[in-house]
Scaffold this motif. Sequence first.
Motif, short mmCIF file in Angstrom:
data_model
loop_
_atom_site.label_atom_id
_atom_site.label_comp_id
_atom_site.label_asym_id
_atom_site.label_seq_id
_atom_site.Cartn_x
_atom_site.Cartn_y
_atom_site.Cartn_z
N ALA A 1 13.28 37.65 -8.42
CA ALA A 1 11.93 38.09 -8.80
C ALA A 1 11.62 37.76 -10.26
O ALA A 1 10.75 38.39 -10.85
N ARG A 2 12.37 36.79 -10.81
CA ARG A 2 12.19 36.49 -12.23
C ARG A 2 10.75 36.12 -12.56
O ARG A 2 10.25 36.41 -13.64
N ALA A 3 10.07 35.51 -11.62
CA ALA A 3 8.70 35.09 -11.87
C ALA A 3 7.78 36.29 -12.09
O ALA A 3 6.71 36.16 -12.66
N SER A 4 8.21 37.47 -11.59
CA SER A 4 7.36 38.66 -11.73
C SER A 4 7.94 39.64 -12.74
O SER A 4 7.66 40.83 -12.68
N LEU A 5 8.72 39.13 -13.68
CA LEU A 5 9.28 39.99 -14.73
C LEU A 5 8.15 40.68 -15.49
O LEU A 5 7.09 40.10 -15.74
N THR A 6 8.41 41.93 -15.88
CA THR A 6 7.43 42.68 -16.66
C THR A 6 7.97 42.93 -18.06
O THR A 6 9.15 42.69 -18.35
N ILE B 1 5.69 40.19 -29.20
CA ILE B 1 4.69 39.35 -28.53
C ILE B 1 3.45 39.20 -29.40
O ILE B 1 2.88 38.11 -29.51
N ASN B 2 3.05 40.28 -30.08
CA ASN B 2 1.83 40.27 -30.87
C ASN B 2 2.07 39.97 -32.34
O ASN B 2 1.18 40.18 -33.17
N ARG B 3 3.29 39.47 -32.67
CA ARG B 3 3.60 39.03 -34.03
C ARG B 3 3.38 40.13 -35.07
O ARG B 3 2.85 39.89 -36.15
N VAL C 1 15.71 36.65 -25.94
CA VAL C 1 15.73 37.17 -24.57
C VAL C 1 14.50 36.69 -23.80
O VAL C 1 14.59 36.26 -22.65
N ILE C 2 13.34 36.75 -24.44
CA ILE C 2 12.10 36.30 -23.80
C ILE C 2 12.21 34.83 -23.40
O ILE C 2 11.84 34.44 -22.28
N ALA C 3 12.74 34.02 -24.32
CA ALA C 3 12.87 32.59 -24.04
C ALA C 3 13.88 32.33 -22.92
O ALA C 3 13.64 31.50 -22.03
N GLU C 4 14.98 33.06 -22.94
CA GLU C 4 16.03 32.84 -21.94
C GLU C 4 15.57 33.27 -20.55
O GLU C 4 15.91 32.63 -19.54
N LEU C 5 14.80 34.34 -20.50
CA LEU C 5 14.29 34.81 -19.21
C LEU C 5 13.10 33.99 -18.72
O LEU C 5 12.75 34.06 -17.54
N LYS D 1 6.71 35.25 -19.36
CA LYS D 1 5.37 34.91 -19.82
C LYS D 1 4.49 36.15 -19.66
O LYS D 1 4.27 36.61 -18.54
N PRO D 2 4.02 36.71 -20.78
CA PRO D 2 3.15 37.89 -20.67
C PRO D 2 1.92 37.55 -19.82
O PRO D 2 1.37 36.45 -19.90
N ASN D 3 1.51 38.50 -19.03
CA ASN D 3 0.34 38.33 -18.16
C ASN D 3 -0.85 39.04 -18.79
O ASN D 3 -0.99 40.26 -18.66
N PRO D 4 -1.72 38.31 -19.48
CA PRO D 4 -2.86 38.95 -20.15
C PRO D 4 -3.76 39.71 -19.19
O PRO D 4 -4.30 40.76 -19.54
N GLN D 5 -3.93 39.18 -17.95
CA GLN D 5 -4.81 39.85 -17.00
C GLN D 5 -4.26 41.22 -16.60
O GLN D 5 -5.00 42.20 -16.54
N ALA D 6 -2.95 41.26 -16.36
CA ALA D 6 -2.35 42.53 -15.98
C ALA D 6 -2.40 43.53 -17.13
O ALA D 6 -2.68 44.71 -16.94
#
Length: 358
Positions: free
Chosen positions: A15-20, A39-41, A56-60, A63-68
């Motif tokens: 389910a990596r594609a749906s990581l939160t 994420i927001n620098r 960790v973000i890069a390895e996983l 991608k933050p989901n702006p819509q969600a």
Amino acid sequence: MVTAATRIAPAEAKARASLTINDVARIAGVSKKTVSRVINRSPRLNVETRRHVEGVIAELGYKPNPQARALARGQNFLIGLVHGNPNAQTVMNVQHGMLEALRDTDFEMVVRPLDRASPTLLDDLRDFIERQRLFGVMLMPPLSENDAVAQVCAALGCRYVRMGSTLLDTPERSVASNDREGVREATAHLIAQGHRRIGLIAGPSGFQSAIERRAGFEDALRAAGLPLYLEMVTGGDYLFDSGVRAGEELLGLAVPPTAVFACNDEMAAGVIHAAWRRGLDVPRDLSVIGFDGAPIAEHLWPPLTTVRWPIASMARAATLKLIAAADDLGAAAGEPSHFPSTLVRRASVAPPVAAPSA
């Protein structure tokens, strides 16, 4: 070696594609707020923590989901630029500063011009904020100078920052330049060159920038013990054509000024054009100074002496103040509210040819 990827359970890997963001926080061993700050620098993180979470973000491949995220907040990740400024170059400079601040974030910019004289101004602003579900709003002058505009934003729970020639709100809600001091220095420069009859092309009525800049001009005359010749004070609308008209008016006086300060560079360019029409040489016959530091100042001949308005830097800082709220930090730590305007000396100023009449 155990990596972030190998710490994910098999079911999680599928389910990596749906990581939160919660998954990233758990795997990185930090709080959700810390991940949000990365994420927001946000400036409120040490380098080691930032690099760890970014790794960790890069390895996983997260991608933050702006819509969600927008759905959860009830707001889009949109920063509105609201303006009623007639000068296109000024608006472009503000956009440049905002886009620099928004680079590599989830935020986007939307632009909405509004008519400050319209009876529906506040309704138009309210509709824009509600329809776009804005995260925050940058208010440019002269709209930023209207307290009712800021009150509409506050009533809707929309963050805002007001840009001005003087502080218009609390430090976390405003950025300002020191126009008065900048113009005082520019006028003092003309006086130091020997000019005594100095014309002023003021900005539009109702603009705080016009008030501040005229005050700086009068401050310098007063400090030098020089009179303010009312016949040598005229107005413009910050556009080139108004500078031409004002220049013609001043140069048509029985005893014209030997120098002119125009409250922006476009009007100063218009003055130089008016001088050229009359066969006058700048700076031999007429010295000219503008305000803004716009590209036109460098492209004119002669290159224009001007007061550089740090508007792109102001816009960048204002935007960072807005988006810092994305991780509940309030105002961006360390982002300034005051920005100095500085005199840039070029070739459009010289001593008067002959001693002027007092």
